[in-house]
Design a protein around this motif. Sequence first.
Motif, PDB file in Angstrom:
ATOM      1  N   SER A 189      58.095  39.647  55.339  1.00 46.69           N
ATOM      2  CA  SER A 189      57.222  38.752  56.103  1.00 46.69           C
ATOM      3  C   SER A 189      55.993  39.460  56.626  1.00 46.69           C
ATOM      4  CB  SER A 189      58.010  38.132  57.260  1.00 46.69           C
ATOM      5  OG  SER A 189      58.463  39.158  58.128  1.00 46.69           O
ATOM      6  N   SER A 190      56.101  40.795  56.848  1.00 49.97           N
ATOM      7  CA  SER A 190      54.968  41.539  57.381  1.00 49.97           C
ATOM      8  C   SER A 190      53.985  41.982  56.304  1.00 49.97           C
ATOM      9  CB  SER A 190      55.467  42.771  58.137  1.00 49.97           C
ATOM     10  OG  SER A 190      56.169  43.620  57.242  1.00 49.97           O
ATOM     11  N   GLU A 191      54.298  41.806  55.013  1.00 50.68           N
ATOM     12  CA  GLU A 191      53.403  42.225  53.939  1.00 50.68           C
ATOM     13  C   GLU A 191      52.193  41.291  53.870  1.00 50.68           C
ATOM     14  OE1 GLU A 191      55.625  42.308  50.379  1.00 50.68           O
ATOM     15  OE2 GLU A 191      56.680  44.177  50.859  1.00 50.68           O
ATOM     16  N   PRO A 192      51.031  41.830  53.453  1.00 49.06           N
ATOM     17  CA  PRO A 192      49.820  40.975  53.328  1.00 49.06           C
ATOM     18  C   PRO A 192      49.979  39.999  52.172  1.00 49.06           C
ATOM     19  CG  PRO A 192      49.413  43.181  52.456  1.00 49.06           C
ATOM     20  CD  PRO A 192      50.745  43.215  53.122  1.00 49.06           C
ATOM     21  N   PRO A 193      49.275  38.857  52.212  1.00 50.87           N
ATOM     22  CA  PRO A 193      49.399  37.855  51.139  1.00 50.87           C
ATOM     23  C   PRO A 193      48.861  38.385  49.816  1.00 50.87           C
ATOM     24  CG  PRO A 193      47.626  37.283  52.625  1.00 50.87           C
ATOM     25  CD  PRO A 193      48.343  38.422  53.268  1.00 50.87           C
ATOM     26  N   ALA A 194      49.428  37.930  48.724  1.00 57.09           N
ATOM     27  CA  ALA A 194      49.036  38.400  47.392  1.00 57.09           C
ATOM     28  C   ALA A 194      47.616  37.944  47.069  1.00 57.09           C
ATOM     29  CB  ALA A 194      50.017  37.851  46.356  1.00 57.09           C
ATOM     30  N   GLU A 195      46.907  38.760  46.252  1.00 56.36           N
ATOM     31  CA  GLU A 195      45.541  38.431  45.871  1.00 56.36           C
ATOM     32  C   GLU A 195      45.520  37.234  44.915  1.00 56.36           C
ATOM     33  OE1 GLU A 195      43.782  41.844  44.209  1.00 56.36           O
ATOM     34  OE2 GLU A 195      43.887  43.043  46.064  1.00 56.36           O
ATOM     35  N   LYS A 196      44.356  36.486  44.945  1.00 56.21           N
ATOM     36  CA  LYS A 196      44.213  35.338  44.054  1.00 56.21           C
ATOM     37  C   LYS A 196      43.960  35.808  42.633  1.00 56.21           C
ATOM     38  CE  LYS A 196      42.279  32.270  47.585  1.00 56.21           C
ATOM     39  NZ  LYS A 196      41.117  31.431  47.967  1.00 56.21           N
ATOM     40  N   PRO A 197      44.439  35.091  41.631  1.00 60.34           N
ATOM     41  CA  PRO A 197      44.194  35.490  40.243  1.00 60.34           C
ATOM     42  C   PRO A 197      42.710  35.391  39.887  1.00 60.34           C
ATOM     43  CG  PRO A 197      45.236  33.346  40.316  1.00 60.34           C
ATOM     44  CD  PRO A 197      45.240  33.857  41.724  1.00 60.34           C
ATOM     45  N   LYS A 198      42.223  36.335  39.031  1.00 61.85           N
ATOM     46  CA  LYS A 198      40.818  36.372  38.641  1.00 61.85           C
ATOM     47  C   LYS A 198      40.521  35.303  37.590  1.00 61.85           C
ATOM     48  CE  LYS A 198      40.323  41.292  39.589  1.00 61.85           C
ATOM     49  NZ  LYS A 198      39.992  42.613  39.037  1.00 61.85           N
ATOM     50  N   THR A 199      39.261  34.784  37.636  1.00 60.90           N
ATOM     51  CA  THR A 199      38.841  33.785  36.655  1.00 60.90           C
ATOM     52  C   THR A 199      38.399  34.474  35.370  1.00 60.90           C
ATOM     53  OG1 THR A 199      36.568  33.825  37.468  1.00 60.90           O
ATOM     54  CG2 THR A 199      38.085  32.254  38.517  1.00 60.90           C
ATOM     55  N   ASP A 200      38.169  33.663  34.304  1.00 61.31           N
ATOM     56  CA  ASP A 200      37.761  34.212  33.011  1.00 61.31           C
ATOM     57  C   ASP A 200      36.385  34.853  33.070  1.00 61.31           C
ATOM     58  OD1 ASP A 200      40.118  33.320  32.017  1.00 61.31           O
ATOM     59  OD2 ASP A 200      39.295  31.448  31.185  1.00 61.31           O
ATOM     60  N   VAL A 201      35.501  34.314  33.872  1.00 61.70           N
ATOM     61  CA  VAL A 201      34.147  34.859  33.997  1.00 61.70           C
ATOM     62  C   VAL A 201      34.196  36.260  34.604  1.00 61.70           C
ATOM     63  CG1 VAL A 201      31.866  34.505  35.047  1.00 61.70           C
ATOM     64  CG2 VAL A 201      33.165  32.552  34.164  1.00 61.70           C
ATOM     65  N   GLU A 202      35.018  36.402  35.678  1.00 65.03           N
ATOM     66  CA  GLU A 202      35.143  37.707  36.333  1.00 65.03           C
ATOM     67  C   GLU A 202      35.724  38.746  35.389  1.00 65.03           C
ATOM     68  OE1 GLU A 202      35.809  36.090  40.927  1.00 65.03           O
ATOM     69  OE2 GLU A 202      37.497  36.742  39.702  1.00 65.03           O
ATOM     70  N   ILE A 203      36.713  38.342  34.600  1.00 65.87           N
ATOM     71  CA  ILE A 203      37.327  39.284  33.654  1.00 65.87           C
ATOM     72  C   ILE A 203      36.318  39.716  32.600  1.00 65.87           C
ATOM     73  CG2 ILE A 203      39.104  39.506  31.866  1.00 65.87           C
ATOM     74  CD1 ILE A 203      40.829  37.589  33.519  1.00 65.87           C
ATOM     75  N   ALA A 204      35.486  38.793  32.078  1.00 64.26           N
ATOM     76  CA  ALA A 204      34.483  39.133  31.069  1.00 64.26           C
ATOM     77  C   ALA A 204      33.431  40.085  31.622  1.00 64.26           C
ATOM     78  CB  ALA A 204      33.793  37.846  30.563  1.00 64.26           C
ATOM     79  N   ARG A 205      32.992  39.890  32.881  1.00 67.65           N
ATOM     80  CA  ARG A 205      32.023  40.798  33.489  1.00 67.65           C
ATOM     81  C   ARG A 205      32.592  42.224  33.617  1.00 67.65           C
ATOM     82  NH1 ARG A 205      29.807  36.946  38.430  1.00 67.65           N
ATOM     83  NH2 ARG A 205      28.499  35.540  37.113  1.00 67.65           N
ATOM     84  N   GLU A 206      33.833  42.317  34.019  1.00 70.60           N
ATOM     85  CA  GLU A 206      34.453  43.651  34.144  1.00 70.60           C
ATOM     86  C   GLU A 206      34.527  44.342  32.785  1.00 70.60           C
ATOM     87  OE1 GLU A 206      38.193  43.316  36.064  1.00 70.60           O
ATOM     88  OE2 GLU A 206      37.346  42.820  38.030  1.00 70.60           O
ATOM     89  N   ASN A 207      34.825  43.608  31.730  1.00 72.44           N
ATOM     90  CA  ASN A 207      34.908  44.201  30.393  1.00 72.44           C
ATOM     91  C   ASN A 207      33.546  44.703  29.932  1.00 72.44           C
ATOM     92  OD1 ASN A 207      37.627  43.702  30.241  1.00 72.44           O
ATOM     93  ND2 ASN A 207      37.395  41.726  29.179  1.00 72.44           N
ATOM     94  N   MET A 208      32.466  43.953  30.218  1.00 69.87           N
ATOM     95  CA  MET A 208      31.124  44.372  29.851  1.00 69.87           C
ATOM     96  C   MET A 208      30.734  45.657  30.562  1.00 69.87           C
ATOM     97  SD  MET A 208      29.770  42.361  27.591  1.00 69.87           S
ATOM     98  CE  MET A 208      28.006  42.672  27.810  1.00 69.87           C
ATOM     99  N   LYS A 209      31.101  45.777  31.822  1.00 71.05           N
ATOM    100  CA  LYS A 209      30.804  46.997  32.580  1.00 71.05           C
ATOM    101  C   LYS A 209      31.531  48.208  31.991  1.00 71.05           C
ATOM    102  CE  LYS A 209      29.919  44.761  37.035  1.00 71.05           C
ATOM    103  NZ  LYS A 209      30.384  44.590  38.431  1.00 71.05           N
TER     104      LYS A 209
END
Length: 623
Positions: free
Chosen positions: A179-199
């Motif tokens: 219960s004390s752990e921080p909430p899980a991160e939101k899943p990344k969108t396709d646009v965000e994943i494509a930008r990371e790959n280009m970098k």
Amino acid sequence: MLELFSIFTKGGIVLFCFQGACTQLISSTHAVNESIKNILIQGSPSNQHNHKNLTIQLKLDNEFELVFAVVVQKMLQLSYLDKLIDSIHLEFRDKYKNELRDGTLWLNGCNFDSDFSGILSKIEGEHRVEKSAPRAMKQFTQSKKFEKTATANKAMFEQDKSVASTAARLATAVMGTASSEPPAEKPKTDVEIARENMKKKKAAKKGKKKPEEPAAPPVKVPKKGKKGKEARSWDMGGKSTEGIDFSSEPQNGIQSANLKDESHLKGTMSGDLNGVGDDWSESEDEEDEEVVDNSVSNGPSGKSSGMFSFLKNINFSTQQTVTSESLEPVLEKLKEHLTSKNVAAEISIQLCDTLESSLVGKSYSTFTGLTSTAKQALSDALTKILSPKHRVNVLRDVMEAKSKGRPYVITFCGVNGVGKSTNLAKVCFWLLDNGYRVLVVGGDTFRAGAVEQLRTHVVRLANLYSEDQVQLYERGYGKDPAGLAFEAIKYANERRYDVVLVDTAGRMQDNEPLMRALSKLVALNTPDLTLFVGEALVGNEAVDQLVKFNQSLIDHSSTALAGTKSVIDGILLTKFDCIDDKVGAAISMTYITGQPIIFVGTGQQYPDLKSLNVKSVVSALLR
């Protein structure tokens, strides 16, 4: 019912004596004296002793140094003896407590006749009522087994309960952590994943890559012809069978070819045998001395503690009296410790019972502690058990028999596989090293290879010394061992041999026909020394083996030849090098017969034969 009841001090002053109507006073007095000799002087672990047709039971009062003795007919199984002797003990102590402390009772005397008669008639009356009353069937809930089962179930329930509570605490802790752990991160969108790959691709282009070297062409290994299977060559096995071929006839009775050079062993065992564990005791004594010196001369930091040095002369301890309740947990631990050291369970129980009877009522220092006091008393008891009641000096006895113009005869007996023949060869080597002529008798006419085994040992020993000094007397297999031994002793007497070593077949203690045959051999040839060969690896089995071997010799030898009775004279303990500090078999064997351990086998070489070092064995038992 009672023949005699007496109360006397350990110094021998009789304070009270009751004599039965039909008592023969002389025989009862002899019985009590014999019990005092066995129980008080020689330290027999049992408080009960049989003498002819009488049974004597003693109870010791260690606080006032008193002995309570009761004598009854052996055929009468009186179940109330323990209750009677305990009641008399308590009544006598309570009535004359002050006089016993002042030391005036043996001067003024005591009038205990009426008290004794009242207690005796009361206990005998209760016994008659119990005997005449119909016994109710004992319920399972009243048995000791039920108590043990209930205790075990309760312990299991408590354990399960503690496990359940621990699991509940862990579950609560895990839930709280989750219960004390921080909430899980939101899943990344396709646009965000494509930008990371280009970098990542741009970063990879900026970096310089080294040109890859061309791979070396594969090397072709020419194929060899198919290799046939080769014979395995073992270490130290040799390339031929000449060294192990004994089919040819020996020259001049000795197979001297292909024998390993063992001349360095000659002369290593002249004189008395060394004690087993001599090096243990020396190292332990040095360590103890160092600890004592450091604790006395140095302070906590290793330097002289001058400011508090006056405290070491002050005694902070107080005296307390040993009771059965305080001693019980200590004895339980000692019992478990003895059993873990390979002492037979029955012997461990009897030793602790004896220890309790000798300690209850005595005073001990609280500075020393009850455990240390009990351990010291156990050490003294073990030393007394292992110390021989009669000294067996084989070399002296051989010399005495030689002066009378006859050979000294030693018979080896025991169960199968304990090492009788091997250790017979070690004893033979020791005797040869001391200048005696030895005749080895192949009395094992049953086991295949037994005669050949002895012949190999005799050949090796004759190669070390001379053929005239050691010889094997054998007539093959299927012969009567008793008759063979008789002929061998006669042959040794004619050829002026000093010692005759008689090997016998291994046999189980429950095999009555074979035990009768062994008794016949011993009764017919009356050896000077009958050795029971037992291994140090056994625990409870050692008690059964030695008891039945000894009893069979007593029973069957008297029937084989009228008027002769034979017993085990000593013990040869083998495989002592395989047990580390689990030396309890030595206690189990000596406790049963009271006979000493004369030889101890400690290895595979001829010089690996030693005597028993009592101090080392006791220290190993208490470690």
